[in-house]
Design an enzyme around this catalytic site. Structure first.
Site, mmCIF file in Angstrom:
data_model
loop_
_atom_site.group_PDB
_atom_site.id
_atom_site.type_symbol
_atom_site.label_atom_id
_atom_site.label_comp_id
_atom_site.label_asym_id
_atom_site.label_seq_id
_atom_site.Cartn_x
_atom_site.Cartn_y
_atom_site.Cartn_z
ATOM 1 N N LEU A 109 10.318 -21.343 -4.463
ATOM 2 C CA LEU A 109 9.460 -20.346 -3.816
ATOM 3 C C LEU A 109 8.145 -20.285 -4.583
ATOM 4 O O LEU A 109 8.145 -20.340 -5.807
ATOM 5 C CB LEU A 109 10.150 -18.971 -3.882
ATOM 6 C CG LEU A 109 9.319 -17.731 -3.561
ATOM 7 C CD1 LEU A 109 8.921 -17.699 -2.084
ATOM 8 C CD2 LEU A 109 10.102 -16.454 -3.905
ATOM 9 N N THR A 141 -10.977 -6.895 -4.315
ATOM 10 C CA THR A 141 -12.323 -6.853 -4.907
ATOM 11 C C THR A 141 -12.941 -5.463 -4.734
ATOM 12 O O THR A 141 -13.874 -5.109 -5.437
ATOM 13 C CB THR A 141 -13.239 -7.898 -4.242
ATOM 14 O OG1 THR A 141 -12.992 -7.907 -2.829
ATOM 15 C CG2 THR A 141 -12.993 -9.291 -4.776
ATOM 16 N N ASP A 163 0.831 -1.212 0.000
ATOM 17 C CA ASP A 163 0.000 0.000 0.000
ATOM 18 C C ASP A 163 0.866 1.262 0.000
ATOM 19 O O ASP A 163 1.968 1.265 0.557
ATOM 20 C CB ASP A 163 -0.909 -0.023 1.237
ATOM 21 C CG ASP A 163 -2.053 0.963 1.112
ATOM 22 O OD1 ASP A 163 -2.331 1.420 -0.015
ATOM 23 O OD2 ASP A 163 -2.662 1.287 2.149
ATOM 24 N N GLY A 164 0.340 2.312 -0.602
ATOM 25 C CA GLY A 164 1.003 3.617 -0.554
ATOM 26 C C GLY A 164 1.570 4.100 -1.887
ATOM 27 O O GLY A 164 2.251 5.122 -1.926
ATOM 28 N N TRP A 193 2.946 7.952 -2.537
ATOM 29 C CA TRP A 193 4.349 8.085 -2.950
ATOM 30 C C TRP A 193 4.441 8.999 -4.182
ATOM 31 O O TRP A 193 5.279 9.896 -4.244
ATOM 32 C CB TRP A 193 4.909 6.701 -3.268
ATOM 33 C CG TRP A 193 6.347 6.665 -3.672
ATOM 34 C CD1 TRP A 193 7.431 6.542 -2.850
ATOM 35 C CD2 TRP A 193 6.865 6.750 -5.009
ATOM 36 N NE1 TRP A 193 8.594 6.546 -3.593
ATOM 37 C CE2 TRP A 193 8.270 6.666 -4.909
ATOM 38 C CE3 TRP A 193 6.280 6.878 -6.271
ATOM 39 C CZ2 TRP A 193 9.093 6.703 -6.037
ATOM 40 C CZ3 TRP A 193 7.105 6.931 -7.390
ATOM 41 C CH2 TRP A 193 8.493 6.835 -7.260
ATOM 42 N N HIS A 249 2.376 3.302 -9.062
ATOM 43 C CA HIS A 249 2.096 1.876 -9.299
ATOM 44 C C HIS A 249 3.240 1.230 -10.083
ATOM 45 O O HIS A 249 3.613 0.087 -9.813
ATOM 46 C CB HIS A 249 0.779 1.708 -10.058
ATOM 47 C CG HIS A 249 -0.431 2.128 -9.273
ATOM 48 N ND1 HIS A 249 -0.625 1.772 -7.961
ATOM 49 C CD2 HIS A 249 -1.510 2.887 -9.620
ATOM 50 C CE1 HIS A 249 -1.771 2.288 -7.533
ATOM 51 N NE2 HIS A 249 -2.322 2.967 -8.513
HETATM 52 C C1 IPE Z 1 -5.283 -2.744 0.146
HETATM 53 O O1 IPE Z 1 -4.995 -1.421 -0.167
HETATM 54 C C2 IPE Z 1 -5.397 -3.567 -1.109
HETATM 55 C C3 IPE Z 1 -4.171 -3.802 -1.846
HETATM 56 C C4 IPE Z 1 -2.969 -3.490 -1.443
HETATM 57 C C5 IPE Z 1 -4.337 -4.451 -3.125
HETATM 58 P P1 IPE Z 1 -6.141 -0.310 -0.319
HETATM 59 O O2 IPE Z 1 -5.439 0.967 -0.583
HETATM 60 O O3 IPE Z 1 -7.140 -0.757 -1.321
HETATM 61 O O4 IPE Z 1 -6.816 -0.339 1.122
HETATM 62 P P2 IPE Z 1 -7.687 0.755 1.888
HETATM 63 O O5 IPE Z 1 -8.714 1.264 0.920
HETATM 64 O O6 IPE Z 1 -6.760 1.844 2.322
HETATM 65 O O7 IPE Z 1 -8.261 0.027 3.056
HETATM 66 C C1 IPE Z 2 -1.527 0.230 -3.378
HETATM 67 O O1 IPE Z 2 -1.341 1.601 -3.430
HETATM 68 C C2 IPE Z 2 -1.884 -0.346 -4.728
HETATM 69 C C3 IPE Z 2 -3.248 -0.895 -4.812
HETATM 70 C C4 IPE Z 2 -4.126 -0.909 -3.865
HETATM 71 C C5 IPE Z 2 -3.642 -1.442 -6.091
HETATM 72 P P1 IPE Z 2 -2.549 2.620 -3.398
HETATM 73 O O2 IPE Z 2 -2.955 2.923 -4.808
HETATM 74 O O3 IPE Z 2 -3.643 2.151 -2.530
HETATM 75 O O4 IPE Z 2 -1.843 3.882 -2.769
HETATM 76 P P2 IPE Z 2 -2.468 4.929 -1.757
HETATM 77 O O5 IPE Z 2 -3.024 4.166 -0.608
HETATM 78 O O6 IPE Z 2 -3.532 5.668 -2.517
HETATM 79 O O7 IPE Z 2 -1.319 5.794 -1.372
HETATM 80 MG MG MG Z 3 -4.084 2.413 -0.562
#
Ligand code: IPE
Ligand code: IPE
Ligand code: MG
Length: 241
Positions: free
Chosen positions: A123, A58, A12-13, A17, A29
């Site tokens: 792995l 999902t 996440d993030g 970033w 991404h």
């Molecule tokens: C969790 O991240 C799902 C994945 C990393 C694929 P999200 O960014 O979708 O989660 P929330 O919305 O902050 O809970």
């Molecule tokens: C995780 O990064 C990637 C996916 C959930 C697909 P995010 O796109 O959720 O990044 P933030 O949370 O918006 O920073």
């Molecule tokens: Mg996110």
């Protein structure tokens, strides 16, 4: 405690970033995909046997269509570019999620990659795509329901009586052990529908590092923290003699 057998990453993030750098979310991404690839390599080097990468939930369909489209494009490119080298390194590639919700072209690519890497045993990399923990449990319940319909009453009772252990085999990948460690980046302290059944006794590790910045130092820090944890599974540290 030694290294985990199975690590799951909630990557996440990426968006934050990119935003901090004045870039488009898609660039976060793209960097995130590179980090995923490097992380799988680190897992292989550390003798981890299973790594799950939560790539698309999902619930991520709620995002703008252009972002969803970009993410799936990136996934296909990542697979086309890295499959060969991963197979050469002994990485078996598997997928988990609601496959019928994916495009026919991606499903076909997934089918081919899973078949081609079937023999790899160093792995297992599990990509959770269109995955939700609740959906997995509901899909498992459906499989269970179908199976119960084919069984005589005494067998039905036996299956139901042992379900808290036995339900595992109705999940998407019943041969994959539950994650020992779940790592979530970006400072959010939640599971966001990741591996709900399997995470019952997983160690949770949260870091403020955004996924595109997650590097070997961060990886080592997570393993170090894990190695200091005491897992009791409801029992005691030291069994009285
Ligand atoms: C969790 O991240 C799902 C994945 C990393 C694929 P999200 O960014 O979708 O989660 P929330 O919305 O902050 O809970
Ligand atoms: C995780 O990064 C990637 C996916 C959930 C697909 P995010 O796109 O959720 O990044 P933030 O949370 O918006 O920073
Ligand atoms: Mg996110």
């Amino acid at each position: 405690m030694g290294n985990p057998t199975h690590i799951a990453f909630i990557m996440d993030g990426n968006g934050r970033w990119a935003k901090r750098r004045g870039l488009e979310r898609s660039e976060g991404h793209a960097k995130g995909a590179q980090v995923a690839e490097a992380t799988v390599r680190l897992c292989a080097d550390h003798g981890i046997r299973y790594v799950t990468l939560f790539a698309f939930s999902t619930e991520n369909w709620k995002r703008p269509e252009s972002e969803v489209h970009f993410l799936f494009q990136l996934l296909s490119e990542y697979l086309l570019e890295h499959t060969e080298e991963m197979i050469n390194k002994g990485v078996r590639i598997r997928f988990m999620g609601r496959m019928p919700g994916l495009s026919p072209a991606l499903r076909e690519l997934i089918r081919k990659i899973e078949a081609r890497s079937l023999h790899c045993d160093r792995l297992q990399m599990i990509l959770a795509v269109n995955y939700g923990g609740r959906q997995e449990i509901c899909d498992g319940f459906r499989k269970l329901h179908e199976e119960l319909n084919t069984r005589p009453p005494d067998q039905k009772e036996e299956i139901l009586d042992t379900l808290s252990e036995g339900f595992y085999r109705y999940l998407y990948l019943p041969d994959v052990p539950a994650p020992d460690l779940i790592v979530r980046t970006s400072g959010e302290k939640r599971i966001s529908n990741c591996l709900l059944w399997q995470s019952a006794y997983s160690e949770l590790y949260f870091t403020d590092t955004l996924w595109p910045d997650f590097d070997e130092r961060c990886f080592d820090a997570a393993l170090k923290e894990y190695s200091g944890r005491k897992r009791r599974f409801g029992g005691l540290d030291e069994q009285p003699s």
